[in-house]
Every structure is written in C-alpha cells, then in structure tokens.
Motif scaffolding. Structure first.
Motif, PDB file in Angstrom:
ATOM      1  N   MET A  51     -12.521   2.910  -7.220  1.00 42.74           N
ATOM      2  CA  MET A  51     -11.614   3.454  -6.218  1.00 42.74           C
ATOM      3  C   MET A  51     -11.083   4.787  -6.713  1.00 42.74           C
ATOM      4  SD  MET A  51      -8.305   1.654  -4.514  1.00 42.74           S
ATOM      5  CE  MET A  51      -6.830   2.304  -5.252  1.00 42.74           C
ATOM      6  N   PRO A  52     -11.092   5.812  -5.861  1.00 43.88           N
ATOM      7  CA  PRO A  52     -10.577   7.106  -6.289  1.00 43.88           C
ATOM      8  C   PRO A  52      -9.080   7.027  -6.568  1.00 43.88           C
ATOM      9  CG  PRO A  52     -11.169   7.150  -3.961  1.00 43.88           C
ATOM     10  CD  PRO A  52     -11.564   5.813  -4.509  1.00 43.88           C
ATOM     11  N   GLY A  53      -8.600   7.936  -7.408  1.00 47.38           N
ATOM     12  CA  GLY A  53      -7.185   7.936  -7.765  1.00 47.38           C
ATOM     13  C   GLY A  53      -6.298   8.386  -6.624  1.00 47.38           C
ATOM     14  N   ILE A  54      -5.037   8.178  -6.842  1.00 51.86           N
ATOM     15  CA  ILE A  54      -4.032   8.602  -5.870  1.00 51.86           C
ATOM     16  C   ILE A  54      -3.882  10.115  -5.959  1.00 51.86           C
ATOM     17  CG2 ILE A  54      -1.588   8.379  -5.246  1.00 51.86           C
ATOM     18  CD1 ILE A  54      -3.252   5.863  -4.800  1.00 51.86           C
ATOM     19  N   ARG A  55      -3.766  10.763  -4.827  1.00 48.20           N
ATOM     20  CA  ARG A  55      -3.592  12.216  -4.801  1.00 48.20           C
ATOM     21  C   ARG A  55      -2.133  12.591  -5.044  1.00 48.20           C
ATOM     22  NH1 ARG A  55      -6.809  12.117   0.459  1.00 48.20           N
ATOM     23  NH2 ARG A  55      -8.889  12.590  -0.241  1.00 48.20           N
ATOM     24  N   GLY A  84       7.677   8.181   1.079  1.00 42.09           N
ATOM     25  CA  GLY A  84       6.654   7.331   1.691  1.00 42.09           C
ATOM     26  C   GLY A  84       6.850   5.859   1.419  1.00 42.09           C
ATOM     27  N   ARG A  85       8.086   5.440   1.333  1.00 39.76           N
ATOM     28  CA  ARG A  85       8.360   4.034   1.013  1.00 39.76           C
ATOM     29  C   ARG A  85       8.258   3.108   2.215  1.00 39.76           C
ATOM     30  NH1 ARG A  85      13.036   5.860  -2.805  1.00 39.76           N
ATOM     31  NH2 ARG A  85      11.836   6.069  -4.711  1.00 39.76           N
ATOM     32  N   ARG A  86       8.591   3.605   3.393  1.00 40.04           N
ATOM     33  CA  ARG A  86       8.553   2.740   4.582  1.00 40.04           C
ATOM     34  C   ARG A  86       8.419   3.595   5.839  1.00 40.04           C
ATOM     35  NH1 ARG A  86      13.580   2.962   2.473  1.00 40.04           N
ATOM     36  NH2 ARG A  86      13.276   1.151   1.172  1.00 40.04           N
ATOM     37  N   GLY A  87       8.076   2.906   6.913  1.00 34.06           N
ATOM     38  CA  GLY A  87       8.004   3.568   8.216  1.00 34.06           C
ATOM     39  C   GLY A  87       6.930   4.641   8.297  1.00 34.06           C
ATOM     40  N   LYS A 140       3.194   5.611   6.303  1.00 28.87           N
ATOM     41  CA  LYS A 140       1.917   5.805   6.995  1.00 28.87           C
ATOM     42  C   LYS A 140       1.300   7.144   6.607  1.00 28.87           C
ATOM     43  CE  LYS A 140      -0.066   5.997  11.651  1.00 28.87           C
ATOM     44  NZ  LYS A 140       0.210   5.862  13.095  1.00 28.87           N
ATOM     45  N   VAL A 141       2.109   8.197   6.608  1.00 34.66           N
ATOM     46  CA  VAL A 141       1.618   9.531   6.252  1.00 34.66           C
ATOM     47  C   VAL A 141       1.102   9.546   4.820  1.00 34.66           C
ATOM     48  CG1 VAL A 141       2.329  11.929   5.849  1.00 34.66           C
ATOM     49  CG2 VAL A 141       3.038  10.757   7.938  1.00 34.66           C
ATOM     50  N   ALA A 142       1.871   8.987   3.893  1.00 34.60           N
ATOM     51  CA  ALA A 142       1.462   8.979   2.479  1.00 34.60           C
ATOM     52  C   ALA A 142       0.143   8.237   2.285  1.00 34.60           C
ATOM     53  CB  ALA A 142       2.565   8.364   1.621  1.00 34.60           C
ATOM     54  N   VAL A 143      -0.035   7.129   2.974  1.00 40.49           N
ATOM     55  CA  VAL A 143      -1.286   6.367   2.871  1.00 40.49           C
ATOM     56  C   VAL A 143      -2.444   7.176   3.462  1.00 40.49           C
ATOM     57  CG1 VAL A 143      -2.500   4.283   3.636  1.00 40.49           C
ATOM     58  CG2 VAL A 143      -0.143   4.122   2.818  1.00 40.49           C
ATOM     59  N   LEU A 144      -2.234   7.771   4.620  1.00 39.53           N
ATOM     60  CA  LEU A 144      -3.293   8.552   5.260  1.00 39.53           C
ATOM     61  C   LEU A 144      -3.706   9.764   4.431  1.00 39.53           C
ATOM     62  CD1 LEU A 144      -2.040   8.445   8.955  1.00 39.53           C
ATOM     63  CD2 LEU A 144      -4.108   7.375   8.057  1.00 39.53           C
ATOM     64  N   LEU A 145      -2.750  10.360   3.721  1.00 42.86           N
ATOM     65  CA  LEU A 145      -3.048  11.515   2.872  1.00 42.86           C
ATOM     66  C   LEU A 145      -3.634  11.116   1.526  1.00 42.86           C
ATOM     67  CD1 LEU A 145       0.098  13.719   3.544  1.00 42.86           C
ATOM     68  CD2 LEU A 145      -2.269  14.282   4.161  1.00 42.86           C
ATOM     69  N   GLY A 146      -3.656   9.809   1.245  1.00 40.22           N
ATOM     70  CA  GLY A 146      -4.188   9.344  -0.026  1.00 40.22           C
ATOM     71  C   GLY A 146      -3.207   9.483  -1.174  1.00 40.22           C
ATOM     72  N   MET A 147      -1.939   9.659  -0.854  1.00 44.49           N
ATOM     73  CA  MET A 147      -0.898   9.821  -1.872  1.00 44.49           C
ATOM     74  C   MET A 147      -0.318   8.473  -2.296  1.00 44.49           C
ATOM     75  SD  MET A 147       1.013  13.165  -0.282  1.00 44.49           S
ATOM     76  CE  MET A 147       2.276  13.209  -1.550  1.00 44.49           C
ATOM     77  N   VAL A 191      -1.311   3.972  -2.193  1.00 41.82           N
ATOM     78  CA  VAL A 191      -2.147   2.849  -1.782  1.00 41.82           C
ATOM     79  C   VAL A 191      -1.273   1.971  -0.912  1.00 41.82           C
ATOM     80  CG1 VAL A 191      -3.390   0.810  -2.560  1.00 41.82           C
ATOM     81  CG2 VAL A 191      -3.535   2.922  -3.877  1.00 41.82           C
ATOM     82  N   GLY A 192      -1.771   1.586   0.229  1.00 43.53           N
ATOM     83  CA  GLY A 192      -0.975   0.744   1.100  1.00 43.53           C
ATOM     84  C   GLY A 192      -1.732   0.352   2.344  1.00 43.53           C
ATOM     85  N   VAL A 193      -1.071  -0.428   3.156  1.00 41.43           N
ATOM     86  CA  VAL A 193      -1.639  -0.926   4.405  1.00 41.43           C
ATOM     87  C   VAL A 193      -0.827  -0.341   5.539  1.00 41.43           C
ATOM     88  CG1 VAL A 193      -2.057  -3.000   5.777  1.00 41.43           C
ATOM     89  CG2 VAL A 193      -2.381  -3.053   3.308  1.00 41.43           C
TER      90      VAL A 193
END
Length: 76
Positions: A1-5, A45-48, A52-59, A61-63
């Motif tokens: 798995m690639p690293g977090i950006r 990017g803890r909630r809400g 979502k933005v942090a996960v989409l940007l690859g910053m 890991v989350g659902v």
C-alpha cells in the motif's frame, strides 16, 4: 500500500494531474474551502467533510461512508 501523502505531496499530486483544488472539489462533491483548509493544515481531517477530503487526497487512511439516498430517512 502506498504511503500517506503530506499536504505538499497532495498539492503536487493535484498539479501532476493538472487539476485545481476547485476542480478536485467539484469532482468529489466536497466544499472547496474545506479542501483548501485540509491542504493548509488548518483542518486535520478527523471527522465530517474534512475527513472525506483528507481520505480522497490520500492524506489519511479511512473509510468514506456513502451519503443516504434522497428521500431515505436516517435512523438515529
């Protein structure tokens, strides 16, 4: 798995794709201001929406939970 950006890597990734923050936000149906805030570190990017933005940007890991369909009630 690639690293977090990191934020800098996420900005570079957007630039490599030839996308502005505004375009990214429109494509993913997220608020552009929130996207800028996540990229600048003002929102973690803890909630809400920032999550979502942090996960989409690859910053992060989350659902991302799917949004309820219109007309569908949400049980509390």
């Amino acid at each position: 798995m690639p690293g977090i950006r990191t934020a800098a890597q996420a900005k570079a990734w957007l630039e490599q794709q030839g996308k502005s923050v505004q375009e990214f936000a429109r494509e993913h149906d997220v608020d552009p201001a929130t996207t800028y805030q996540v990229l600048s570190g003002r929102k973690k990017g803890r909630r809400g929406e920032s999550h979502k933005v942090a996960v989409l940007l690859g910053m992060k890991v989350g659902v991302i939970a799917p949004a309820p369909a219109s007309g569908e009630s949400v049980d509390h």
